[in-house]
Write a protein that holds these residues in place. Structure first.
Motif, PDB file in Angstrom:
ATOM      1  N   GLU A 207     -14.041  -7.517   2.798  1.00  0.00           N
ATOM      2  CA  GLU A 207     -12.700  -6.913   2.078  1.00  0.00           C
ATOM      3  C   GLU A 207     -12.340  -5.673   2.669  1.00  0.00           C
ATOM      4  OE1 GLU A 207     -12.815  -7.058  -2.192  1.00  0.00           O
ATOM      5  OE2 GLU A 207     -13.728  -8.770  -2.025  1.00  0.00           O
ATOM      6  N   TYR A 208     -13.072  -4.529   3.072  1.00  0.00           N
ATOM      7  CA  TYR A 208     -12.675  -3.304   3.631  1.00  0.00           C
ATOM      8  C   TYR A 208     -11.766  -3.744   5.107  1.00  0.00           C
ATOM      9  CZ  TYR A 208     -13.292   0.813   6.576  1.00  0.00           C
ATOM     10  OH  TYR A 208     -13.228   2.039   7.253  1.00  0.00           O
ATOM     11  N   LEU A 209     -12.441  -4.571   5.663  1.00  0.00           N
ATOM     12  CA  LEU A 209     -11.715  -4.933   7.034  1.00  0.00           C
ATOM     13  C   LEU A 209     -10.390  -5.593   6.601  1.00  0.00           C
ATOM     14  CD1 LEU A 209     -14.740  -6.401   9.021  1.00  0.00           C
ATOM     15  CD2 LEU A 209     -13.783  -4.207   9.132  1.00  0.00           C
ATOM     16  N   ASN A 210     -10.214  -6.401   5.795  1.00  0.00           N
ATOM     17  CA  ASN A 210      -8.976  -7.004   5.406  1.00  0.00           C
ATOM     18  C   ASN A 210      -7.832  -5.862   4.906  1.00  0.00           C
ATOM     19  OD1 ASN A 210      -9.523  -9.727   6.053  1.00  0.00           O
ATOM     20  ND2 ASN A 210     -10.359  -9.946   3.917  1.00  0.00           N
ATOM     21  N   ARG A 211      -8.481  -4.818   4.194  1.00  0.00           N
ATOM     22  CA  ARG A 211      -7.607  -3.727   3.723  1.00  0.00           C
ATOM     23  C   ARG A 211      -7.205  -3.026   5.114  1.00  0.00           C
ATOM     24  NH1 ARG A 211     -11.513  -3.230  -0.332  1.00  0.00           N
ATOM     25  NH2 ARG A 211     -12.038  -1.121   0.708  1.00  0.00           N
ATOM     26  N   LYS A 212      -8.137  -2.711   5.783  1.00  0.00           N
ATOM     27  CA  LYS A 212      -7.907  -1.754   7.116  1.00  0.00           C
ATOM     28  C   LYS A 212      -6.961  -2.512   8.222  1.00  0.00           C
ATOM     29  CE  LYS A 212      -9.893   1.817   5.713  1.00  0.00           C
ATOM     30  NZ  LYS A 212      -9.117   3.170   5.287  1.00  0.00           N
ATOM     31  N   HIS A 213      -7.176  -3.897   8.186  1.00  0.00           N
ATOM     32  CA  HIS A 213      -6.422  -4.534   9.294  1.00  0.00           C
ATOM     33  C   HIS A 213      -5.612  -5.551   8.610  1.00  0.00           C
ATOM     34  CE1 HIS A 213      -9.049  -2.638  12.288  1.00  0.00           C
ATOM     35  NE2 HIS A 213      -9.937  -2.801  11.399  1.00  0.00           N
ATOM     36  N   SER A 214      -5.101  -5.141   7.520  1.00  0.00           N
ATOM     37  CA  SER A 214      -4.081  -6.412   6.832  1.00  0.00           C
ATOM     38  C   SER A 214      -2.848  -6.675   7.610  1.00  0.00           C
ATOM     39  CB  SER A 214      -3.663  -5.678   5.369  1.00  0.00           C
ATOM     40  OG  SER A 214      -2.690  -4.539   5.742  1.00  0.00           O
ATOM     41  N   SER A 215      -2.100  -7.665   7.117  1.00  0.00           N
ATOM     42  CA  SER A 215      -0.901  -8.213   7.415  1.00  0.00           C
ATOM     43  C   SER A 215       0.427  -7.031   7.613  1.00  0.00           C
ATOM     44  CB  SER A 215      -0.278  -9.208   6.885  1.00  0.00           C
ATOM     45  OG  SER A 215      -0.198  -9.288   5.521  1.00  0.00           O
ATOM     46  N   GLU A 216       0.238  -6.058   6.528  1.00  0.00           N
ATOM     47  CA  GLU A 216       0.795  -5.052   6.490  1.00  0.00           C
ATOM     48  C   GLU A 216       0.690  -4.124   7.768  1.00  0.00           C
ATOM     49  OE1 GLU A 216       3.430  -3.881   4.666  1.00  0.00           O
ATOM     50  OE2 GLU A 216       3.610  -5.844   3.714  1.00  0.00           O
ATOM     51  N   ALA A 217      -0.546  -4.145   8.252  1.00  0.00           N
ATOM     52  CA  ALA A 217      -0.782  -2.897   9.222  1.00  0.00           C
ATOM     53  C   ALA A 217      -0.344  -3.805  10.565  1.00  0.00           C
ATOM     54  CB  ALA A 217      -2.218  -3.018   9.386  1.00  0.00           C
ATOM     55  N   GLY A 218      -0.038  -5.053  10.540  1.00  0.00           N
ATOM     56  CA  GLY A 218       0.595  -5.683  11.527  1.00  0.00           C
ATOM     57  C   GLY A 218       2.290  -5.913  11.630  1.00  0.00           C
ATOM     58  N   ILE A 219       2.796  -5.141  10.855  1.00  0.00           N
ATOM     59  CA  ILE A 219       4.293  -5.088  10.814  1.00  0.00           C
ATOM     60  C   ILE A 219       4.940  -3.810  11.536  1.00  0.00           C
ATOM     61  CG2 ILE A 219       6.265  -5.094   9.095  1.00  0.00           C
ATOM     62  CD1 ILE A 219       4.581  -6.556   7.273  1.00  0.00           C
ATOM     63  N   LEU A 220       5.385  -3.973  12.583  1.00  0.00           N
ATOM     64  CA  LEU A 220       6.278  -2.781  12.962  1.00  0.00           C
ATOM     65  C   LEU A 220       7.689  -2.662  12.511  1.00  0.00           C
ATOM     66  CD1 LEU A 220       5.218  -3.314  16.688  1.00  0.00           C
ATOM     67  CD2 LEU A 220       4.220  -1.867  14.977  1.00  0.00           C
ATOM     68  N   ILE A 221       8.116  -1.881  12.369  1.00  0.00           N
ATOM     69  CA  ILE A 221       9.491  -1.344  11.834  1.00  0.00           C
ATOM     70  C   ILE A 221      10.483  -0.853  12.979  1.00  0.00           C
ATOM     71  CG2 ILE A 221      11.168  -0.342  10.525  1.00  0.00           C
ATOM     72  CD1 ILE A 221       9.001  -0.174   8.230  1.00  0.00           C
ATOM     73  N   ASP A 222      11.472  -1.730  13.461  1.00  0.00           N
ATOM     74  CA  ASP A 222      12.309  -1.320  14.490  1.00  0.00           C
ATOM     75  C   ASP A 222      13.455  -0.140  14.148  1.00  0.00           C
ATOM     76  OD1 ASP A 222      14.299  -2.512  13.283  1.00  0.00           O
ATOM     77  OD2 ASP A 222      14.298  -4.705  14.598  1.00  0.00           O
ATOM     78  N   GLU A 223      14.063   0.207  15.198  1.00  0.00           N
ATOM     79  CA  GLU A 223      14.937   1.356  14.868  1.00  0.00           C
ATOM     80  C   GLU A 223      15.985   1.048  13.828  1.00  0.00           C
ATOM     81  OE1 GLU A 223      16.898   2.338  18.792  1.00  0.00           O
ATOM     82  OE2 GLU A 223      14.784   2.989  19.587  1.00  0.00           O
ATOM     83  N   GLU A 224      16.413  -0.054  13.665  1.00  0.00           N
ATOM     84  CA  GLU A 224      17.289  -0.568  12.695  1.00  0.00           C
ATOM     85  C   GLU A 224      16.770  -0.864  11.158  1.00  0.00           C
ATOM     86  OE1 GLU A 224      19.267  -4.106  14.194  1.00  0.00           O
ATOM     87  OE2 GLU A 224      19.997  -2.962  15.798  1.00  0.00           O
ATOM     88  N   GLY A 225      15.394  -0.529  11.178  1.00  0.00           N
ATOM     89  CA  GLY A 225      14.584  -0.731   9.867  1.00  0.00           C
ATOM     90  C   GLY A 225      14.256  -2.245   9.678  1.00  0.00           C
ATOM     91  N   ASN A 226      14.429  -2.811  10.693  1.00  0.00           N
ATOM     92  CA  ASN A 226      13.973  -4.286  10.429  1.00  0.00           C
ATOM     93  C   ASN A 226      12.357  -4.414  10.462  1.00  0.00           C
ATOM     94  OD1 ASN A 226      16.623  -5.590   9.992  1.00  0.00           O
ATOM     95  ND2 ASN A 226      16.721  -5.231  12.206  1.00  0.00           N
TER      96      ASN A 226
END
Length: 525
Positions: A207-226
């Protein structure tokens, strides 16, 4: 997160088991586990069927493609009547569990060792109405959600309120989480609990690994906020996580069944949950690789109770510490099992910290002079109630090298009352765990940046605070005593009192007033 309705349904089912004659909490957990396992197998088969239909590829079936084989599937037997259901589960479904995952050479493929530990699985629900209710409840559980699956099992395990005959008991989840946060396991490492019980440390590490490496961590926000989803950050490590990362040893087959199910419900398909007494000399025969210099991380709350027969104990462990006490032997075993640079967080009874026997001092000397004893966190004595009231501490150490300083933390509150009720507390001063973790990270940042002794002393030199550092030389001079009270300085506040003559005069005045009131009352009567 477990919602109120799900929690209430589980609690109601628990009451039905109780009124139906099954009063052992571990038996209730086992019986619910078997039903959850049966449903999960059917869900796994459905996923494989859909994938095969979409891709046209052949898949390995869990259930034989015969009328009898298909009747072993949850969806095909869940609506049977109580009497038929009882007979079918006992005579057909549960015996089939033991054959799952087997291939020609007798090993297991995708289901880990669950099939092996299901050899003794038996239906102990005699009451047909309780069985039907259990089937209905399990069928309604949202087992497709991996985080909820884990929470469901954690809620069931929280109902274990008695210690085992060998001194084993469930470690509170918030203590486990804190220890994992202190050690910070990585998805590339191997993690072990040599006395795994219900696999709480291993499951919560996932569960700790899932929190630290969650899908949210795999989201990048570009210059336009996408938001741009970059994928599951644990995906490159999935094979390692499922087959090689997690290792748990225990000699209680009931616990092995429970822990295997716990890991499966936390998304680890093939955890290495093994039958083995970690202190026995047979470990050298059965697990020679894992017995020495193998693990990156060990997290454990080994049993404290009793002593072992020397003739059956691993001689290499006895060579490190000549004793029969399990708490000392387990720490020595953990040191052996860690690879050089490997890290451990281990709960020990306070006696390990200050015991005066040769074995106690020998172990502490090994930790300080031949390894890096990083930290000692003193826990309040009620942490393990209602199982036991023993005072304990968390030892944090790294294999190899030698110790320069030991970081101490005097944890006085863990967020729960320290009586048998262990009710959750709110408000300032009710929980030292977040502060302990923050102070530990601050200390480790100083150490890893090669801060000078003076810089560390400026932050952690005040021994009147909860967190402070003691130099290894001072510990050696005190016969390797690691009890926090040996080094913590207490500030005494001077109290001032009135002159005794003035106090006596005030007491006489009060006596006069009381006598006057009594005389007045007597006159009224």
């Amino acid at each position: 997160m477990l919602t109120g309705p799900i929690r209430n349904n589980i609690d109601k089912l628990w009451e039905k088991f109780w009124t139906g004659g099954i009063t052992n909490p571990l038996t209730v957990i086992e019986q619910i586990s078997y039903l959850m396992f049966a449903r999960m197998l059917d869900m796994q088969e459905e996923i494989a069927e859909r994938k095969a239909a979409r891709t046209g590829k052949v898949y390995s079936q869990l259930f034989p493609n015969t009328p009898e084989g298909q009747l072993l599937r949850w969806k095909n037997f869940k609506n049977l009547s109580g009497k038929e259901l009882h007979k079918h589960l006992k005579q057909n479904v549960y015996p089939y569990f033991a054959q799952l995952g087997k291939v020609d050479d007798g090993t297991t493929e995708s289901l880990g060792h669950i099939g092996e530990y299901m050899q003794d699985a038996d239906l102990e629900i005699k009451n047909e109405s309780v069985l039907v209710s259990a089937i209905e409840m399990v069928d309604a559980l949202p087992l497709t959600q991996s985080d909820v699956k884990g929470d469901i099992y954690e809620h069931l395990l929280s109902k274990l309120t008695t210690a085992g005959i060998n001194g084993q008991f469930r470690t509170p989840r918030h203590i486990i989480d804190a220890m994992i946060e202190l050690i910070a396991p990585q998805p590339t490492e191997t993690v072990c609990d040599p006395a795994c019980g219900t696999a709480g440390f291993l499951a919560r590490t996932m569960e700790y690994l899932n929190r630290k490496h969650s899908s949210e961590a795999g989201i990048l926000i570009d210059e336009e906020g996408n938001k741009n989803y970059t994928g599951d950050l644990l995906e490159p490590y999935r094979d390692h996580i499922n087959t090689n990362m997690f290792w748990g040893f225990d000699f209680d087959t009931t616990m092995l069944r429970v822990s295997s199910m716990n890991m499966a419900l936390h998304g680890v398909a093939n955890a290495n949950i093994m039958y083995q007494d970690s202190l026995s000399k047979s470990i050298k025969e059965h697990f020679p690789k894992q017995e020495k210099d193998f693990f990156d991380v060990i997290l454990a709350n080994p049993p404290f109770k009793g002593s072992l027969d020397e003739t059956n104990t691993n001689p290499d462990v006895l060579g490190m510490v000549k004793t029969k006490k399990t708490e000392l032997l387990f720490v020595a075993h953990i040191l052996r099992a860690l690879k050089l640079g490997g890290r451990a967080a281990v709960i020990v009874p306070d006696g390990v910290l200050f015991g005066s026997s040769q074995a106690h001092q020998q172990l502490r000397q090994t930790l300080v002079e031949h390894n890096q004893l990083e930290g000692v966190i003193s826990l309040p004595s009620g942490v393990f109630r209602p199982y036991a009231g023993v005072s304990t501490a968390i030892l944090i150490f790294t294999k190899g090298g030698s110790t320069n300083n030991v970081w101490f933390y005097d944890l006085q509150a863990d967020g729960y009352s320290l009586d048998d009720k262990r009710a959750e507390l709110k408000g300032e001063g009710s929980n030292d765990l977040p502060d302990a973790i923050a102070k530990w990270k601050e200390y480790r940042a100083l150490v890893e940046s090669n801060a000078s002794a003076e810089a560390i002393k400026q932050v952690f030199g005040d021994k009147t605070q909860k967190a402070f550092v003691v130099n290894a030389k001072t510990i050696i001079e005190n016969k390797f005593d690691l009890s926090i009270n040996r080094y913590k300085e207490v500030v005494h506040q001077q109290e001032s009192y009135e002159d005794p003559k003035i106090i006596l005069q005030k007491l006489k005045s009060l006596e006069v007033e009381i006598l006057a009131d009594l005389n007045e009352l007597e006159g009224m009567l």
